[in-house]
Design a protein around this motif. Sequence first.
Motif, PDB file in Angstrom:
ATOM      1  N   LEU A  47       0.806  -1.219   0.000  1.00 55.75           N
ATOM      2  CA  LEU A  47       0.000   0.000   0.000  1.00 55.75           C
ATOM      3  C   LEU A  47       0.844   1.275   0.000  1.00 55.75           C
ATOM      4  CD1 LEU A  47      -2.719  -1.117   2.575  1.00 55.75           C
ATOM      5  CD2 LEU A  47      -2.836  -1.175   0.081  1.00 55.75           C
ATOM      6  N   LEU A  48       2.077   1.162  -0.471  1.00 55.93           N
ATOM      7  CA  LEU A  48       2.969   2.324  -0.489  1.00 55.93           C
ATOM      8  C   LEU A  48       2.844   3.127  -1.773  1.00 55.93           C
ATOM      9  CD1 LEU A  48       6.160   0.702   1.091  1.00 55.93           C
ATOM     10  CD2 LEU A  48       4.293   1.915   2.216  1.00 55.93           C
ATOM     11  N   GLU A  49       2.532   2.466  -2.885  1.00 54.12           N
ATOM     12  CA  GLU A  49       2.320   3.139  -4.170  1.00 54.12           C
ATOM     13  C   GLU A  49       0.933   2.744  -4.663  1.00 54.12           C
ATOM     14  OE1 GLU A  49       4.250   5.160  -5.934  1.00 54.12           O
ATOM     15  OE2 GLU A  49       6.362   4.626  -5.753  1.00 54.12           O
ATOM     16  N   LEU A  50       0.030   3.710  -4.818  1.00 56.80           N
ATOM     17  CA  LEU A  50      -1.276   3.441  -5.406  1.00 56.80           C
ATOM     18  C   LEU A  50      -1.378   4.179  -6.737  1.00 56.80           C
ATOM     19  CD1 LEU A  50      -3.816   3.633  -2.422  1.00 56.80           C
ATOM     20  CD2 LEU A  50      -2.365   1.728  -3.177  1.00 56.80           C
ATOM     21  N   ASP A  51      -1.918   3.497  -7.720  1.00 54.55           N
ATOM     22  CA  ASP A  51      -2.160   4.085  -9.037  1.00 54.55           C
ATOM     23  C   ASP A  51      -3.673   4.154  -9.211  1.00 54.55           C
ATOM     24  OD1 ASP A  51      -1.835   5.081 -11.543  1.00 54.55           O
ATOM     25  OD2 ASP A  51      -1.308   3.171 -12.481  1.00 54.55           O
ATOM     26  N   ALA A 144      14.406  -2.038  13.662  1.00 57.39           N
ATOM     27  CA  ALA A 144      13.618  -0.809  13.623  1.00 57.39           C
ATOM     28  C   ALA A 144      12.141  -1.132  13.437  1.00 57.39           C
ATOM     29  CB  ALA A 144      14.119   0.084  12.498  1.00 57.39           C
ATOM     30  N   LYS A 145      11.292  -0.242  13.957  1.00 57.61           N
ATOM     31  CA  LYS A 145       9.849  -0.417  13.844  1.00 57.61           C
ATOM     32  C   LYS A 145       9.199   0.949  13.686  1.00 57.61           C
ATOM     33  CE  LYS A 145       7.475  -1.472  17.559  1.00 57.61           C
ATOM     34  NZ  LYS A 145       6.889  -2.255  18.666  1.00 57.61           N
ATOM     35  N   GLY A 146       8.188   1.008  12.839  1.00 56.57           N
ATOM     36  CA  GLY A 146       7.426   2.237  12.672  1.00 56.57           C
ATOM     37  C   GLY A 146       5.939   1.946  12.743  1.00 56.57           C
ATOM     38  N   ARG A 147       5.219   2.768  13.488  1.00 53.64           N
ATOM     39  CA  ARG A 147       3.762   2.596  13.597  1.00 53.64           C
ATOM     40  C   ARG A 147       3.107   3.963  13.521  1.00 53.64           C
ATOM     41  NH1 ARG A 147      -0.638   1.905  17.519  1.00 53.64           N
ATOM     42  NH2 ARG A 147       0.708   2.634  19.220  1.00 53.64           N
ATOM     43  N   VAL A 148       2.159   4.090  12.613  1.00 53.04           N
ATOM     44  CA  VAL A 148       1.421   5.338  12.442  1.00 53.04           C
ATOM     45  C   VAL A 148      -0.068   5.018  12.401  1.00 53.04           C
ATOM     46  CG1 VAL A 148       0.943   7.291  10.910  1.00 53.04           C
ATOM     47  CG2 VAL A 148       3.299   6.495  11.218  1.00 53.04           C
ATOM     48  N   ALA A 149      -0.850   5.773  13.154  1.00 50.37           N
ATOM     49  CA  ALA A 149      -2.303   5.647  13.126  1.00 50.37           C
ATOM     50  C   ALA A 149      -2.906   7.031  12.917  1.00 50.37           C
ATOM     51  CB  ALA A 149      -2.831   5.024  14.411  1.00 50.37           C
ATOM     52  N   LEU A 150      -3.830   7.129  11.991  1.00 50.12           N
ATOM     53  CA  LEU A 150      -4.490   8.392  11.667  1.00 50.12           C
ATOM     54  C   LEU A 150      -5.998   8.231  11.833  1.00 50.12           C
ATOM     55  CD1 LEU A 150      -2.601   9.215   8.337  1.00 50.12           C
ATOM     56  CD2 LEU A 150      -2.036  10.050  10.628  1.00 50.12           C
ATOM     57  N   ALA A 189      15.440  13.397   4.163  1.00 49.32           N
ATOM     58  CA  ALA A 189      15.513  13.007   2.752  1.00 49.32           C
ATOM     59  C   ALA A 189      15.328  11.508   2.562  1.00 49.32           C
ATOM     60  CB  ALA A 189      16.849  13.455   2.157  1.00 49.32           C
ATOM     61  N   ASP A 190      15.774  10.697   3.534  1.00 49.73           N
ATOM     62  CA  ASP A 190      15.701   9.242   3.383  1.00 49.73           C
ATOM     63  C   ASP A 190      14.503   8.633   4.111  1.00 49.73           C
ATOM     64  OD1 ASP A 190      16.461   9.683   5.977  1.00 49.73           O
ATOM     65  OD2 ASP A 190      18.035   8.155   6.006  1.00 49.73           O
ATOM     66  N   VAL A 191      13.496   9.455   4.435  1.00 49.49           N
ATOM     67  CA  VAL A 191      12.394   8.985   5.271  1.00 49.49           C
ATOM     68  C   VAL A 191      11.650   7.813   4.654  1.00 49.49           C
ATOM     69  CG1 VAL A 191      10.706  10.596   4.312  1.00 49.49           C
ATOM     70  CG2 VAL A 191      10.411   9.736   6.642  1.00 49.49           C
ATOM     71  N   TRP A 192      11.553   7.748   3.294  1.00 46.52           N
ATOM     72  CA  TRP A 192      10.751   6.699   2.670  1.00 46.52           C
ATOM     73  C   TRP A 192      11.437   5.345   2.690  1.00 46.52           C
ATOM     74  CZ3 TRP A 192       6.747   9.083   3.417  1.00 46.52           C
ATOM     75  CH2 TRP A 192       6.537  10.396   3.014  1.00 46.52           C
ATOM     76  N   ARG A 193      12.696   5.308   3.131  1.00 51.18           N
ATOM     77  CA  ARG A 193      13.378   4.015   3.297  1.00 51.18           C
ATOM     78  C   ARG A 193      13.236   3.474   4.712  1.00 51.18           C
ATOM     79  NH1 ARG A 193      18.536   6.459   0.534  1.00 51.18           N
ATOM     80  NH2 ARG A 193      17.999   6.276  -1.664  1.00 51.18           N
ATOM     81  N   THR A 194      12.650   4.263   5.587  1.00 47.76           N
ATOM     82  CA  THR A 194      12.558   3.890   6.997  1.00 47.76           C
ATOM     83  C   THR A 194      11.195   3.281   7.320  1.00 47.76           C
ATOM     84  OG1 THR A 194      11.661   6.025   7.696  1.00 47.76           O
ATOM     85  CG2 THR A 194      14.072   5.834   7.536  1.00 47.76           C
ATOM     86  N   PRO A 195      11.118   2.495   8.392  1.00 51.82           N
ATOM     87  CA  PRO A 195       9.818   1.932   8.792  1.00 51.82           C
ATOM     88  C   PRO A 195       8.772   3.003   9.090  1.00 51.82           C
ATOM     89  CG  PRO A 195      11.590   0.761   9.885  1.00 51.82           C
ATOM     90  CD  PRO A 195      12.225   1.944   9.211  1.00 51.82           C
ATOM     91  N   GLY A 197       8.564   6.078   7.897  1.00 51.95           N
ATOM     92  CA  GLY A 197       8.138   6.740   6.668  1.00 51.95           C
ATOM     93  C   GLY A 197       7.173   5.872   5.873  1.00 51.95           C
ATOM     94  N   GLN A 198       7.467   4.583   5.768  1.00 52.61           N
ATOM     95  CA  GLN A 198       6.590   3.693   5.021  1.00 52.61           C
ATOM     96  C   GLN A 198       5.280   3.439   5.772  1.00 52.61           C
ATOM     97  OE1 GLN A 198       8.500   0.277   3.255  1.00 52.61           O
ATOM     98  NE2 GLN A 198      10.216   1.496   2.497  1.00 52.61           N
ATOM     99  N   ALA A 199       5.323   3.417   7.093  1.00 50.99           N
ATOM    100  CA  ALA A 199       4.087   3.293   7.866  1.00 50.99           C
ATOM    101  C   ALA A 199       3.198   4.514   7.651  1.00 50.99           C
ATOM    102  CB  ALA A 199       4.409   3.119   9.355  1.00 50.99           C
ATOM    103  N   MET A 200       3.819   5.702   7.579  1.00 54.17           N
ATOM    104  CA  MET A 200       3.063   6.928   7.335  1.00 54.17           C
ATOM    105  C   MET A 200       2.344   6.847   5.987  1.00 54.17           C
ATOM    106  SD  MET A 200       4.448  10.803   6.668  1.00 54.17           S
ATOM    107  CE  MET A 200       5.694  10.647   7.940  1.00 54.17           C
ATOM    108  N   LEU A 201       3.081   6.459   4.932  1.00 54.00           N
ATOM    109  CA  LEU A 201       2.477   6.386   3.604  1.00 54.00           C
ATOM    110  C   LEU A 201       1.358   5.353   3.542  1.00 54.00           C
ATOM    111  CD1 LEU A 201       5.398   6.672   1.032  1.00 54.00           C
ATOM    112  CD2 LEU A 201       3.437   8.172   1.285  1.00 54.00           C
ATOM    113  N   ALA A 202       1.574   4.194   4.161  1.00 56.74           N
ATOM    114  CA  ALA A 202       0.548   3.153   4.122  1.00 56.74           C
ATOM    115  C   ALA A 202      -0.722   3.614   4.821  1.00 56.74           C
ATOM    116  CB  ALA A 202       1.082   1.870   4.760  1.00 56.74           C
ATOM    117  N   ALA A 203      -0.579   4.286   5.970  1.00 51.50           N
ATOM    118  CA  ALA A 203      -1.756   4.785   6.681  1.00 51.50           C
ATOM    119  C   ALA A 203      -2.466   5.867   5.871  1.00 51.50           C
ATOM    120  CB  ALA A 203      -1.350   5.319   8.055  1.00 51.50           C
ATOM    121  N   VAL A 204      -1.689   6.771   5.266  1.00 49.39           N
ATOM    122  CA  VAL A 204      -2.274   7.834   4.440  1.00 49.39           C
ATOM    123  C   VAL A 204      -3.024   7.235   3.252  1.00 49.39           C
ATOM    124  CG1 VAL A 204      -1.713   9.697   2.825  1.00 49.39           C
ATOM    125  CG2 VAL A 204      -0.682   9.659   5.103  1.00 49.39           C
TER     126      VAL A 204
END
Length: 325
Positions: A47-51, A144-150, A189-195, A197-204
């Motif tokens: 769910l990181l790239e949607l077309d 590393a772990k990333g968790r984002v809830a919106l 600049a490298d946020v999209w390679r991190t957990p 950053g990718q958690a943020m995009l997936a939640a968005v």
Amino acid sequence: MRTALALLPLGLCLSASVAADYLAYAVGEQSRQPLPESLVDIDVRYLLELDWNYRGGRSTIDVRPVEVAGGVGDASSGEGVPAQAIHGVISEALRRTGRFDVDVDEGADAADYVLQVTVAAYQAEAAVRITNPRAGGARRAQAAKGRVALRMRLVNAADALLLADRFEALVEQPRAEFASHGAVEGLPADVWRTPIGQAMLAAVNQGTFEVVKAAGPLAPTGRVVKAEDSRVWVNLGAGILSVGDELIVTAEGEALVDPETGLNLGGPAIEVAKLLVTQAEARFSIAEMLSATGTPSRGDTVVPASLPSGFEFAPRWEAPADGEF
């Protein structure tokens, strides 16, 4: 805020299950997978790239400044939570859908929809893991772990609540081959390679998908470019119209003037002609008149004769095989 996001990768190989009329697709380096109506059981790495395949009309949406829930970062200032950057990522995601025009200059009162977003969780941390507990002097590694809830709340211009839901993503193994979304003000600049950053995009992206569903499809509106004999050129192209579509042309009737204020109140829409699309080019279409009560003129409004029935979704989620996404 200016958000610069890179274009999606080109030249993708299409999955055999892809149909051209589905609302949205999960995009990898090698394939596009059509999305079902619910994203609940889909791994966040898809769910990181949607077309988006939406080709209808657009509505205006006002994305309110992102708030941070108490207990997330510094409750008073949101320190550690890039709320402004998240606002930019959400706004760009909504633009990409093709369903919305974002950031209304006239303000929220003029927008068709208002979206309120609250960050309910934002955790970027490194967890200690014992890799070999039986060996003497067991090694410890950092995972590393990333968790984002919106939390998102969508209302329309009539203050009717259309969506109120929470969207959460947990990433422990970032998708290494993920194509960066580019620089976003307020984020490393490298946020999209991190957990995180990718958690943020997936939640968005989860939230954006539901916002589009809640708003529903909107019939496109175009204009007559020119009319010659029985042929009419309109400014809606092949991405919106197809050969065989029927259109209705309307013109504004006699202007009504308020007798007290003298203000022009506009006039009623009067049907001028019905058209049949015979040729659809990239940026315009040509139609033949089926019937007419008048002569179409440059600037007259053009709408499809039938309203869109709804979005199309894949019947199920088909996760790609290893190495094929």
